[in-house]
Design an enzyme around this catalytic site. Sequence first.
Site, short mmCIF file in Angstrom:
data_model
loop_
_atom_site.label_atom_id
_atom_site.label_comp_id
_atom_site.label_asym_id
_atom_site.label_seq_id
_atom_site.Cartn_x
_atom_site.Cartn_y
_atom_site.Cartn_z
N HIS A 78 0.84 -1.19 0.00
CA HIS A 78 0.00 0.00 0.00
C HIS A 78 0.88 1.25 0.00
CE1 HIS A 78 -3.83 -2.09 1.69
NE2 HIS A 78 -3.37 -2.67 0.59
N GLU A 80 0.79 3.87 1.87
CA GLU A 80 1.22 4.24 3.22
C GLU A 80 2.42 3.40 3.65
OE1 GLU A 80 -3.41 4.13 3.31
OE2 GLU A 80 -1.78 3.17 2.19
N CYS A 106 -6.17 1.39 5.43
CA CYS A 106 -6.78 0.13 5.86
C CYS A 106 -6.27 -0.21 7.26
CB CYS A 106 -6.42 -0.98 4.87
SG CYS A 106 -4.68 -1.53 5.00
N CYS A 109 -2.34 -0.84 7.44
CA CYS A 109 -1.59 0.42 7.40
C CYS A 109 -1.82 1.23 8.67
CB CYS A 109 -1.97 1.23 6.17
SG CYS A 109 -1.41 0.45 4.63
#
Length: 157
Positions: A78, A80, A106, A109
């Site tokens: 991801h 992040e 999410c 993260c």
Amino acid sequence: MPRPSWDQYFIDITHLVATRSTCLRRQVGALLVKERNILSTGYNGTPSGISHCEQVGCLRERLKVPSGERHELCRGLHAEQNAIIQAARHGVNIDGATLYCTTMPCIICTKMLINAGIHRIVFEEGYADELAREMVAEAGIEVDQFLRNSPPGGGQS
């Protein structure tokens, strides 16, 4: 043209960062910012040196995994996560930073951001992850959704 607020400025940059994404489902960009300085950027995609999904196909599509579920069934990281990793690779302290992201993080993260010491999250699009919202609130992280239709100069200045 009015001068953008800091939130507008950084959110706009997340959209540029997202254009580097190699994900076939969603393009996400993230920035870690402290004292109005960009510390690190990240976009979603496969790890360095690994074939991109556009070359080998999307595992999540093949398995018909709905968005927001079974994050481990993906070749990519991801945005992040990549922003945190880039900061770590370059020895950049992100404790106390703000995350700007095109989407709400999410749960995976979110847990990383909590332990990394992120104190504020600014996102534009929502994400269906109630546990992430609960944990961010419990950790005392300030969360702001950036709304594009706010008055000029809106957001943090």
